[in-house]
Design an enzyme around this catalytic site. Structure first.
Site, PDB file in Angstrom:
ATOM      1  N   CYS A  93       1.002  -1.323  -0.101  1.00  0.00           N
ATOM      2  CA  CYS A  93       0.021   0.098  -0.009  1.00  0.00           C
ATOM      3  C   CYS A  93       1.014   1.392   0.074  1.00  0.00           C
ATOM      4  CB  CYS A  93      -0.867  -0.043   1.165  1.00  0.00           C
ATOM      5  SG  CYS A  93      -2.404   0.901   0.850  1.00  0.00           S
ATOM      6  N   HIS A 195      -3.444  -6.083   1.482  1.00  0.00           N
ATOM      7  CA  HIS A 195      -3.223  -6.419   2.911  1.00  0.00           C
ATOM      8  C   HIS A 195      -4.375  -7.304   3.148  1.00  0.00           C
ATOM      9  CE1 HIS A 195      -6.582  -3.825   4.506  1.00  0.00           C
ATOM     10  NE2 HIS A 195      -6.256  -3.064   3.429  1.00  0.00           N
TER      11      HIS A 195
END
Ligand SMILES: [Zn+2]
Lengths: 246, 461
Positions: A93, A195
C-alpha cells in the site's frame, strides 16, 4: 541452522493495515523450515543497518507517508542496490507508493519515491474519485497463482515500461481500476495494494520471500514442508471461495 | 406540520408499532428509513419543533454505553428522554427515536423532554449542522472500520472543519482531553468547552498497545513520549512547543477494579467515590463522559451516584446471562483498541483461566475487512486461556490469527448453537464464560442467549 535478518521500515508510523501480521507469518513459516529470523526496525533518523536479507514496509495515512518519504529518500540508493542483488522486498500500500517514482498527494504536493518500481501513484485523480475498497483476488507472477487480500486505497498507480505487474486482477480493482494490473514486481521486490494481511492469508508467498532471501544468502533454496497445514489452508481456501462467490 | 408530512409520520408510527410487535429486538431503524425517504428535511423539522435540549454523542468507541448511561442518569432525575439508545446511530435511527416521542397525531407526547442521541462519526458533522445541538460530546478517535470510513484523519478533519464554525458559539462541547486527536477541534471550538480525563499515575506505566495512532503536533513533531493509559490516550505533551493536554475539569482518579466492580473517585474526592459494574479503563472513560455531561446539566453528584448504583445492563455491552449455572458475559469487540481493552480487562480477572468464545463476522455493520484482528494484541490473552471456541463467518481467519499468536488448541464451530453448546460443555461448573463478538454476531448470540436463559429483550426494559 540458516539465519535471516528482516528489516521492517518505519513500523511505528506505517502501521495502518495490520501489516504486523506479515511479520507473524514470516516467523511462523521460518520456524516450519527451521530457519531462525531476527527482526530489525528502522525508524526516522536511523542509519541503514548492515546484513539485511529481506525488507518489509507497510502503509499509513497520507500525512504519515509525508513524514516518512523524506527519510526514506536517504536510503534509496542503498535499497536499490540491494534489490538489484535480488534482495526480496514486500512493500504494501503506502510503502508500495513510496517505493515507486512518486506519489502525487494533490495538485501542489508530490512526494518523491525511491524508484525501485517504475510507477507513479496519484491521489484523487478527479473530483468524483472513489476509494477502491474490498476483497481482491489476483493471478500472480512467479507461478504464485491465486493471491488474496483486501485493498483500501484512494490512489491510482500507473506502471511504466521497466516493471511488471505483480499480478492480474481476477476480482477487485488493483493498481488503477482500468488496466487490470495489480502491484509491481522488480527482481524479487514486490509492491502491492493487498493487505489483509497478505502473508498470513497467502502462506505460499511467505515461503517465496523467505526462500528468495535464503537463495541470495546461502546459494540454494530450502525444501518446503510437505504436510498440509490445515488451519492455514482453511483460511486460504475460504478466502478464495468467498471472493469468487461475491 | 403540513398534511403530507403528517400522513407519512402517522404511517411510520403505525409501521413502527407493527414491527415492534412482530420483530423481537430487531428492526429498530426501519421506520426511520421509511420516513427519511419521504421527508428529506425531517432533521431540520426536529430542530425546529423540538423545544428541549439536544445532546449528541460521538466517537469511535463507547457511544452506545455513554448514551445509555447518560439516559439512565437524566431520566432517573425525572426528565423524560428521547433517545436512539439501541445503537441505531445513523440518520434513520435518529428519526426513529424522534417518532418514538410523537403521539399518533404527530405531536410530542412530552414537551419538556431532552433528546440524547448517539451519532455515527461519519455523519456527525452533517447531523449537527441540521440539529444544532446544545451539547456535543466527543469521546475518542481510534482506527475502526477502515473499509467504511477511509482514514481516521478524514473524519478528524471533517469534524475540525465543521466545529470551528462560529455557528456553534452557543453550543457546549464536552471532550476527552486525553485524546490528542480531538485537541485541535476543542481549541478551535467557538462555544464553551468542558474537558474530562483520567488523572491516575498508577495506570501510566501500562503495557503500550502494539498498534497506536500516530499523532503529529502542528509544529511537525511526533507526539509519542508521554504517559499513556491505553492506545494513544494519556497525558500527551509536545516535547518541542508548548502544545499539551488541557487539564481536565472533571477527572477520574484512584482507579481500582476486581472481578466484579470498578471503583474510582471523581476529582480526587473520597466523598465522590463510585463503585460500578462495567470493567476496564475504557469503561472509566465512558462513565466519566456521562458524569461530566450530567454535572453540566446541574444534576447533583449524589443523584448521579444514585442513578449509577441502579445501573441497568446495556444491550450487548458486558451484558450477563445465566445458562446452566454458568455465567455468560458478552463483550462487543469491533476494532483493535476495543479488543485490546477487553483483553486487558479479562487479564486482570486473575482468579481462573478463561473460557472464551470469539465470533468474527464481516457483515457491513462489522466492517467487511477482518485484517484488524492482526492489529489487536491477541498474543496477550493466549497464556490465560482455558477453553477457546472460534466461530462466526470468518472463523477460519480468526483460527489462523490465534495459531500465529501461539494458541493451537481451539475448536472451530461456525454454527451458533453448536458453538454455544461447546463452550458451555467445556467450561467447568460455576465458571464464567466470556463471549467476544463483533456487532452482527452480538445481535445473533444475544438473541439466542435471551431465549435459552429466559432473559428479556432489550427494548422491554
Ligand atoms: Zn509541538
Amino acid at each position: 541452522m540458516y539465519s535471516l535478518n528482516i528489516l521492517h521500515l518505519y513500523p511505528d508510523i506505517l502501521n495502518l493495515y495490520a501489516d504486523r501480521g506479515n511479520i507473524l507469518a514470516l516467523q511462523y513459516c521460518a520456524q516450519k523450515i527451521d530457519v531462525s529470523i531476527n527482526i530489525k526496525y528502522l525508524f526516522i533518523g536511523d542509519e541503514f543497518p548492515a546484513d539485511i536479507d529481506l525488507i518489509l514496509i507497510g502503509g499509513g495515512q497520507d500525512q504519515d507517508q509525508e513524514h516518512v518519504s523524506l527519510d526514506l529518500i536517504r536510503h534509496g540508493s542503498k535499497i536499490k542496490s540491494l534489490v538489484l542483488e535480488n534482495l526480496p522486498v514486500l512493500a504494501v500500500c503506502g510503502g508500495y507508493q513510496l517505493f515507486g517514482k512518486s506519489y502525487q498527494l494533490s495538485k501542489k504536493k508530490i512526494l518523491e519515491g525511491i524508484g525501485i518500481f517504475d510507477c507513479v501513484s496519484i491521489a484523487e485523480p478527479n473530483l468524483n474519485h472513489e476509494r477502491f475498497i474490498g476483497e481482491i483476488l489476483i493471478n500472480a507472477q512467479n507461478n504464485l497463482g491465486s493471491i488474496i487480500g483486501f485493498e483500501n486505497h484512494s490512489a491510482r498507480t500507473y506502471l511504466g515500461a521497466q516493471v511488471e505487474p505483480f499480478g492480474h486482477i481476477v476480482k477487485g480493482f488493483g493498481n488503477n481500476g482500468v488496466d487490470s494490473t495489480e502491484g509491481a514486481i522488480f527482481h524479487n521486490a514486490i509492491g502491492t495494494y493487498l493487505h489483509g494481511p497478505i502473508l498470513p492469508r497467502n502462506i505460499k508467498l511467505t515461503y517465496f520471500l523467505l526462500n528468495c532471501a535464503i537463495k541470495r544468502k546461502f546459494g540454494s533454496f530450502v525444501e518446503l514442508p510437505s504436510e498440509n497445514d490445515v488451519i492455514v489452508d482453511n483460511a486460504y481456501n475460504y478466502g478464495v471461495n468467498y471472493i469468487l462467490s461475491k | 406540520m403540513n398534511l403530507i408530512k403528517y400522513i407519512i409520520l402517522s404511517k411510520a408510527i403505525f409501521l413502527k408499532q407493527l414491527l415492534r410487535f412482530f420483530v423481537l429486538g430487531g428492526g429498530t431503524a426501519l421506520p426511520g428509513l421509511f420516513v427519511e425517504k419521504f421527508v428529506p428535511h425531517i432533521l431540520n423539522d426536529i430542530a425546529n419543533n423540538f423545544q428541549g435540549k439536544i445532546i449528541v454523542i460521538s466517537g469511535t468507541n463507547g457511544k452506545t454505553t455513554v448514551t445509555n448511561t447518560l439516559v439512565n442518569i437524566v431520566s432517573s432525575n425525572g426528565i423524560p428522554v428521547i433517545s436512539n439508545n439501541a445503537g441505531s446511530n445513523l440518520h434513520r435511527g435518529i428519526i426513529s427515536a424522534y417518532l418514538d416521542a410523537l403521539n399518533n397525531f404527530g405531536k410530542f407526547v412530552k414537551n419538556d423532554s431532552m433528546m440524547i442521541l448517539e451519532v455515527d462519526e461519519a455523519i456527525l458533522a452533517s447531523t449537527c449542522k441540521k440539529l444544532k445541538p446544545s451539547i456535543i460530546m466527543l469521546l475518542n478517535l481510534f482506527r475502526d472500520q477502515l473499509d467504511r470510513y477511509g482514514e481516521i484523519d478524514t473524519i478528524r478533519k471533517n469534524w475540525l472543519k465543521e466545529f470551528s464554525l462560529s455557528y456553534y458559539q452557543n453550543t457546549h462541547l464536552i471532550v476527552n482531553t486525553d485524546d490528542y486527536l480531538l485537541s485541535e477541534i476543542s481549541k478551535s471550538f467557538s462555544g464553551e468547552v468542558t474537558y474530562y480525563g483520567i488523572e491516575d499515575s498508577s495506570l501510566e506505566n501500562n503495557k503500550v498497545d502494539h498498534t497506536i495512532e500516530t499523532c503529529y503536533c502542528n509544529c511537525g513533531i511526533k507526539i509519542d513520549k508521554f504517559a499513556r493509559y491505553y492506545g494513544h490516550l494519556g497525558k500527551w505533551k509536545c516535547i518541542v512547543c508548548d502544545n499539551q493536554r488541557t487539564k481536565p475539569q472533571i477527572y477520574a482518579s484512584n482507579i481500582q477494579q476486581d472481578n466484579l466492580n470498578l471503583k474510582f473517585d471523581i476529582n480526587d474526592r473520597q466523598d465522590q467515590e463510585l463503585k460500578l459494574l462495567n470493567l476496564g479503563v475504557f469503561s472509566v472513560y465512558n462513565y466519566l463522559a456521562a458524569i461530566t455531561a450530567s454535572l453540566f446539566l446541574n444534576i447533583h453528584f449524589k443523584q448521579i451516584a444514585h442513578a449509577l448504583s441502579q445501573e441497568k445492563q446495556i444491550f450487548g455491552r458486558q451484558e450477563t446471562f445465566l445458562v446452566k449455572n454458568k455465567t455468560i458475559k458478552l463483550f462487543l469487540v469491533k476494532n483493535p483498541i476495543g479488543l485490546n481493552q477487553v483483553i486487558q480487562t479479562l487479564n486482570t480477572l486473575k482468579k481462573k483461566k478463561l473460557n472464551i468464545l470469539f465470533a468474527l463476522n464481516n457483515q457491513i455493520e462489522d466492517g467487511i475487512d477482518v485484517s484488524w484482528i492482526y492489529d489487536a494484541d491477541i498474543e496477550m490473552i493466549v497464556s490465560g486461556l482455558k477453553n477457546l471456541v472460534i466461530s462466526g463467518d470468518r472463523a477460519d481467519d480468526l483460527a489462523l490469527r490465534f495459531t500465529l499468536g501461539g494458541r493451537k488448541e481451539f475448536i472451530v464451530e461456525k454454527n451458533l448453537k453448536n458453538s454455544i453448546d461447546f463452550i458451555i460443555d467445556l467450561s467447568a461448573e460455576d465458571s464464567e464464560i466470556y463471549l467476544l463478538l463483533t456487532y452482527s454476531a452480538m445481535m445473533k448470540y444475544r438473541k439466542y442467549l435471551v431465549k435459552i436463559s429466559g432473559g428479556k429483550p432489550f427494548w422491554a426494559n
